[in-house]
Motif scaffolding. Structure first.
Motif, PDB file in Angstrom:
ATOM      1  N   MET A   1       0.749  -1.153   0.021  1.00  0.00           N
ATOM      2  CA  MET A   1       0.168  -0.040   0.262  1.00  0.00           C
ATOM      3  C   MET A   1       0.995   0.966   0.120  1.00  0.00           C
ATOM      4  O   MET A   1       2.268   1.179   0.164  1.00  0.00           O
ATOM      5  N   VAL A   2       0.449   2.235  -0.224  1.00  0.00           N
ATOM      6  CA  VAL A   2       0.906   3.729  -0.450  1.00  0.00           C
ATOM      7  C   VAL A   2       0.128   4.780   0.384  1.00  0.00           C
ATOM      8  O   VAL A   2      -0.910   5.041   0.137  1.00  0.00           O
ATOM      9  N   ALA A   3       1.001   5.407   1.251  1.00  0.00           N
ATOM     10  CA  ALA A   3       0.217   6.436   2.224  1.00  0.00           C
ATOM     11  C   ALA A   3       0.918   7.916   1.639  1.00  0.00           C
ATOM     12  O   ALA A   3       2.191   7.919   1.360  1.00  0.00           O
ATOM     13  N   LYS A   4       0.030   8.904   1.083  1.00  0.00           N
ATOM     14  CA  LYS A   4       0.443   9.922   0.705  1.00  0.00           C
ATOM     15  C   LYS A   4       0.456  10.947   1.724  1.00  0.00           C
ATOM     16  O   LYS A   4      -0.491  11.015   2.571  1.00  0.00           O
ATOM     17  N   THR A   5       1.429  12.109   1.608  1.00  0.00           N
ATOM     18  CA  THR A   5       1.586  13.016   2.900  1.00  0.00           C
ATOM     19  C   THR A   5       2.102  14.273   2.145  1.00  0.00           C
ATOM     20  O   THR A   5       2.314  14.377   1.088  1.00  0.00           O
ATOM     21  N   PHE A   6       2.460  15.072   3.000  1.00  0.00           N
ATOM     22  CA  PHE A   6       2.793  16.542   2.686  1.00  0.00           C
ATOM     23  C   PHE A   6       4.422  16.379   2.615  1.00  0.00           C
ATOM     24  O   PHE A   6       4.971  15.714   3.135  1.00  0.00           O
ATOM     25  N   PHE A   7       5.054  17.203   1.526  1.00  0.00           N
ATOM     26  CA  PHE A   7       6.524  17.196   1.659  1.00  0.00           C
ATOM     27  C   PHE A   7       7.045  17.605   3.065  1.00  0.00           C
ATOM     28  O   PHE A   7       6.518  18.367   3.654  1.00  0.00           O
ATOM     29  N   GLY A   8       8.004  16.828   3.604  1.00  0.00           N
ATOM     30  CA  GLY A   8       8.805  17.166   4.712  1.00  0.00           C
ATOM     31  C   GLY A   8       8.149  16.131   5.889  1.00  0.00           C
ATOM     32  O   GLY A   8       8.775  16.116   7.111  1.00  0.00           O
ATOM     33  N   PHE A   9       7.116  15.398   5.576  1.00  0.00           N
ATOM     34  CA  PHE A   9       6.355  14.443   6.724  1.00  0.00           C
ATOM     35  C   PHE A   9       6.863  13.094   6.387  1.00  0.00           C
ATOM     36  O   PHE A   9       6.272  12.276   7.289  1.00  0.00           O
ATOM     37  N   GLU A  10       7.508  12.796   5.318  1.00  0.00           N
ATOM     38  CA  GLU A  10       7.789  11.134   5.099  1.00  0.00           C
ATOM     39  C   GLU A  10       8.575  10.535   6.087  1.00  0.00           C
ATOM     40  O   GLU A  10       7.846   9.360   6.617  1.00  0.00           O
ATOM     41  N   GLU A  11       9.426  11.293   6.937  1.00  0.00           N
ATOM     42  CA  GLU A  11      10.178  10.578   8.186  1.00  0.00           C
ATOM     43  C   GLU A  11       9.223  10.343   9.216  1.00  0.00           C
ATOM     44  O   GLU A  11       9.072   9.106   9.805  1.00  0.00           O
ATOM     45  N   ILE A  12       8.076  11.349   9.568  1.00  0.00           N
ATOM     46  CA  ILE A  12       7.317  11.050  10.682  1.00  0.00           C
ATOM     47  C   ILE A  12       6.240  10.140  10.310  1.00  0.00           C
ATOM     48  O   ILE A  12       5.761   9.340  11.195  1.00  0.00           O
ATOM     49  N   GLY A  28       9.498   7.690   0.048  1.00  0.00           N
ATOM     50  CA  GLY A  28       9.697   8.406  -1.164  1.00  0.00           C
ATOM     51  C   GLY A  28       9.423   9.868  -1.139  1.00  0.00           C
ATOM     52  O   GLY A  28       9.733  10.286   0.194  1.00  0.00           O
ATOM     53  N   THR A  29       9.089  10.513  -2.088  1.00  0.00           N
ATOM     54  CA  THR A  29       8.640  11.963  -1.812  1.00  0.00           C
ATOM     55  C   THR A  29       7.193  12.214  -2.006  1.00  0.00           C
ATOM     56  O   THR A  29       6.553  11.737  -2.721  1.00  0.00           O
ATOM     57  N   ARG A  30       7.012  12.563  -0.731  1.00  0.00           N
ATOM     58  CA  ARG A  30       5.439  12.717  -0.445  1.00  0.00           C
ATOM     59  C   ARG A  30       4.615  11.539  -0.234  1.00  0.00           C
ATOM     60  O   ARG A  30       3.469  11.552  -0.338  1.00  0.00           O
ATOM     61  N   VAL A  31       5.261  10.479  -0.310  1.00  0.00           N
ATOM     62  CA  VAL A  31       4.805   9.102  -0.033  1.00  0.00           C
ATOM     63  C   VAL A  31       5.443   8.200   0.719  1.00  0.00           C
ATOM     64  O   VAL A  31       6.804   8.434   0.625  1.00  0.00           O
ATOM     65  N   VAL A  32       4.917   7.234   1.380  1.00  0.00           N
ATOM     66  CA  VAL A  32       5.540   6.101   2.040  1.00  0.00           C
ATOM     67  C   VAL A  32       4.900   4.735   1.642  1.00  0.00           C
ATOM     68  O   VAL A  32       3.542   4.897   1.789  1.00  0.00           O
TER      69      VAL A  32
END
Length: 379
Positions: A1-12, A28-32
């Motif tokens: 699965m893929v979780a989309k997020t904001f730039f800068g939040f990938e680590e958290i 990844g970039t804006r995704v995990v």
């Protein structure tokens, strides 16, 4: 699965997924991306604070032209996910020299699905952009096409508690991410001195008490799927609620606008957090620290984009108030007005690049020490 997020939040977000029990986590970039079963898919949607959507990839292929795109989508047996009486919608994201327009790509994919049903059943599912039975995500990266099911539906920042907003409300996922980046964990007192409609306060309280982020949300897209398991969903929800913990400090919000205070109180009540959050009508610049121990502060001051303020004087007052009235405070705020930061008159100990909508912003930290150490952050 893929979780989309904001730039800068990938680590958290990756840390959140690890804590929840995800496998094979890749940033990844804006995704995990991660692995998990159906129960974990439910859990991720209910509990993740920094995810905007959870996508479940179901098909991938290569395409360099319209016909290849059509054939690739047509090749999947869509009767696994839809019936001829169902509704669906396709969201397309395109990063490719071969395909230029996301709307055209979505239309081509829609034609393939509809044609398959028409050929096999003589009938066709219809499009519903607002409340579809199935939301499909199509992502094209150069010539690689990934077809996913959108498990969430509306963006996960729609928590369900915020019914009243002000002129410039902050996105709930952005608020939660800033809190986690700032190190907020509920082990102390918290203040949002410009709380607006109370979003940062609500997210701070949910983190402090370990309340699942989307527990107040009305629906998720997977509830309309053929394999929806209501009993499993209830079991997952109950297991998450068992982890809710007590909070023994204070969470306080100020705003100088009576209308904002009223809206914030309503939203906190909607989130069932009124036992943990106190909100009052006060001008931050006329206040001083009221707690004895360390104070964690995070806020979203006006940028001048949508609110008419005298920027230089306003940011200077932020710095003066912190310097003179808030010793022993770890103060954080976000601003998209990078020029205004110099007027604060304090040296940030950290600057983190984020985006507030389309605006490039900085989340900045000012460590206000007790006594003489404060002096080194001036200038």
């Amino acid at each position: 699965m893929v979780a989309k997020t904001f730039f800068g939040f990938e680590e958290i977000l990756a840390k959140e997924l690890l804590t929840l029990g995800a496998q094979d986590i890749v940033k990844g970039t804006r995704v995990v991306s991660f692995k998990g079963d159906k129960g974990f898919m439910y859990k991720a949607n209910i509990a993740l604070r920094t995810a905007l959507k959870i996508l479940k990839p179901i098909h991938s292929f290569r395409a360099t032209n319209d016909d290849a795109l059509y054939r690739g989508v047509y090749a999947l047996d869509w009767s696994q996910f839809l019936s001829s009486g169902s509704t669906f919608v396709i969201d397309a994201t395109v990063h490719s020299d071969h395909f230029r327009h996301s709307q055209f790509v979505a239309q081509k994919a829609k034609d393939a699905i509809v044609d398959q049903f028409r050929k096999n059943t003589g009938m066709r599912p219809s499009i519903d952009k607002d409340h579809p039975d199935l939301r499909i995500n199509l992502h094209i990266d150069r010539e690689n096409v990934t077809v996913s099911l959108d498990t969430s539906g509306a963006s996960l920042h729609h928590r369900g508690y915020r019914t009243a907003t002000n002129i410039a409300p902050i996105n709930e996922v952005l608020a939660a991410g800033m809190l986690l980046l700032s190190g907020w964990n509920g082990q102390g007192d918290f203040l949002d001195p410009m709380c607006g409609s109370g979003t940062i306060l609500a997210e701070a309280a949910m983190i402090a008490c370990n309340v699942p982020a989307n527990i107040n949300r009305k629906e998720f897209a997977f509830e309309k799927w053929n394999d929806w398991d209501n009993d499993l969903f209830d079991l997952i929800t109950e297991s998450l609620l068992k982890r809710v913990r007590e909070f023994h400090y204070t969470i306080t919000g100020y705003d100088k606008a009576p209308s904002a205070v009223m809206k914030a109180k309503d939203n906190i009540k909607n989130a069932n957090l009124e036992d943990y959050v106190t909100i009052s009508e006060r001008n931050f610049f006329d206040t001083q620290k009221e707690t004895r121990g360390p104070l964690h502060m995070l806020f979203n001051p006006p940028y001048g984009e949508r609110l008419d303020i005298e920027m230089e004087r306003f940011y200077r007052e932020i710095g003066d108030t912190l310097k003179n009235s808030y010793p022993g405070t770890d103060a954080w705020f976000i601003t998209a007005n990078l020029e205004a930061l110099k007027y604060v008159g304090l040296r940030p100990s950290r600057k983190i690049k984020l985006f507030n909508g389309s605006l490039e912003a900085r989340l900045v930290e000012f460590e206000m020490y007790e006594g003489s150490k404060r002096g080194k952050f001036q200038g």
